[in-house]
Design a protein around this motif. Sequence first.
Motif, PDB file in Angstrom:
ATOM      1  N   ALA A 182      51.043 -15.643   6.243  1.00 44.24           N
ATOM      2  CA  ALA A 182      51.420 -16.012   4.873  1.00 44.24           C
ATOM      3  C   ALA A 182      51.528 -17.517   4.700  1.00 44.24           C
ATOM      4  CB  ALA A 182      52.748 -15.351   4.495  1.00 44.24           C
ATOM      5  N   VAL A 183      51.816 -18.240   5.790  1.00 44.38           N
ATOM      6  CA  VAL A 183      51.944 -19.692   5.737  1.00 44.38           C
ATOM      7  C   VAL A 183      51.059 -20.309   6.817  1.00 44.38           C
ATOM      8  CG1 VAL A 183      53.503 -21.660   5.910  1.00 44.38           C
ATOM      9  CG2 VAL A 183      54.325 -19.515   4.920  1.00 44.38           C
ATOM     10  N   VAL A 184      50.188 -21.211   6.403  1.00 44.61           N
ATOM     11  CA  VAL A 184      49.303 -21.904   7.349  1.00 44.61           C
ATOM     12  C   VAL A 184      50.040 -23.132   7.856  1.00 44.61           C
ATOM     13  CG1 VAL A 184      47.044 -22.976   7.682  1.00 44.61           C
ATOM     14  CG2 VAL A 184      47.304 -21.087   6.053  1.00 44.61           C
ATOM     15  N   GLU A 185      50.404 -23.115   9.116  1.00 47.57           N
ATOM     16  CA  GLU A 185      51.197 -24.183   9.708  1.00 47.57           C
ATOM     17  C   GLU A 185      50.882 -24.269  11.200  1.00 47.57           C
ATOM     18  OE1 GLU A 185      55.288 -23.078   9.209  1.00 47.57           O
ATOM     19  OE2 GLU A 185      54.930 -21.036   9.920  1.00 47.57           O
ATOM     20  N   GLY A 186      51.506 -25.232  11.861  1.00 46.00           N
ATOM     21  CA  GLY A 186      51.353 -25.327  13.309  1.00 46.00           C
ATOM     22  C   GLY A 186      50.030 -25.889  13.780  1.00 46.00           C
ATOM     23  N   PRO A 224      53.336  -7.342  -0.821  1.00 46.45           N
ATOM     24  CA  PRO A 224      53.327  -7.448  -2.288  1.00 46.45           C
ATOM     25  C   PRO A 224      54.119  -8.663  -2.765  1.00 46.45           C
ATOM     26  CG  PRO A 224      53.725  -5.180  -1.614  1.00 46.45           C
ATOM     27  CD  PRO A 224      53.758  -6.001  -0.359  1.00 46.45           C
ATOM     28  N   GLY A 225      53.523  -9.446  -3.658  1.00 46.25           N
ATOM     29  CA  GLY A 225      54.171 -10.644  -4.177  1.00 46.25           C
ATOM     30  C   GLY A 225      53.918 -11.896  -3.363  1.00 46.25           C
ATOM     31  N   GLU A 226      53.355 -11.757  -2.172  1.00 45.05           N
ATOM     32  CA  GLU A 226      53.051 -12.917  -1.341  1.00 45.05           C
ATOM     33  C   GLU A 226      51.679 -13.492  -1.682  1.00 45.05           C
ATOM     34  OE1 GLU A 226      55.258 -12.815   2.978  1.00 45.05           O
ATOM     35  OE2 GLU A 226      53.404 -11.670   2.777  1.00 45.05           O
ATOM     36  N   LYS A 227      51.500 -14.776  -1.407  1.00 42.70           N
ATOM     37  CA  LYS A 227      50.206 -15.441  -1.492  1.00 42.70           C
ATOM     38  C   LYS A 227      50.118 -16.440  -0.356  1.00 42.70           C
ATOM     39  CE  LYS A 227      51.906 -18.920  -4.774  1.00 42.70           C
ATOM     40  NZ  LYS A 227      51.722 -19.527  -6.108  1.00 42.70           N
TER      41      LYS A 227
END
Length: 290
Positions: free
Chosen positions: A106-110, A129-132
């Motif tokens: 859900a989060v591009v990091e690291g 649901p509800g995530e982007k």
Amino acid sequence: MAQLNVNLIAKSRNHFKKKQGLPEYLRTLTHLHFSSKNIEDIGDISTCRNLTVLYLYDNQITDICNLGFASNLTHLYMQNNSIAHIDNLSNLRMLSKLYLSGNRIAVVEGLERLTELKELHLENQKLAPGEKLLFDPRTLLSLAGSLCVLNINNNKMDDVRDLAVLKKLHSFTAADNKLRNTEELEDVIGVWPQLLQLDLRGNPVCKTPKYRDRLITACTSLEVFDGREIKEMTRQFLVNWKASKDGKKKKNNTHMLAGLSTRATWVCNPRKMQRSLGKQAYLTSSCFTS
């Protein structure tokens, strides 16, 4: 389920041929193919120090781990696993291509230390649901000097303005998202001077008037847009059309500002307004009496 380790490599007919000792073979190994093997964990394979390409797609891996030894790795294929977080990649300083599509990210990091990364594939994340899909600003700044290819298809994204820092992009694929604002897209791709390929098919923005024309003129380096080649004649026509449109708009704005300036002068100097109106009245009466 299985763990990727030295024993599994030794049992693989595709790898160890028993013509040489296992330790020697592992030291010289550069490519490792273990896709679709029901692997759920990466064990200790640190003896494979010359590994450059690792294929682990279509498995059940949940965590990226035990790859800190692989300082020579250039290609990592881990699409279609169950990875939720991008971790433990900081030692892969030579990594050029990273495939993480079809995971649960859900989060591009690291990725702050992957200064050689040129391709990043993140399409089709299995989001709740509800995530982007979101990007950590630190990761984006770190990739700004190297990233050339970015694929974020089908990730429920409705805004890509944060990606404007990726000025080295040659190919940007963001089909089947929720992008709606043409002006925002114009602003973003307008600062990507090397962009050659753009794919936004399946977004609501595709239905807006002049969508294709506006984005082609916003980024004149484009060669392929939504799967269609841009002919030079078409590009030149649209560039001329935009220049003409902007010229007319600038002219109208100049006239409007001149009118506003005159009205402001009258408000600030009523006597001047009276003299001007008196002169106009005199000229009007002269026309009627002559």
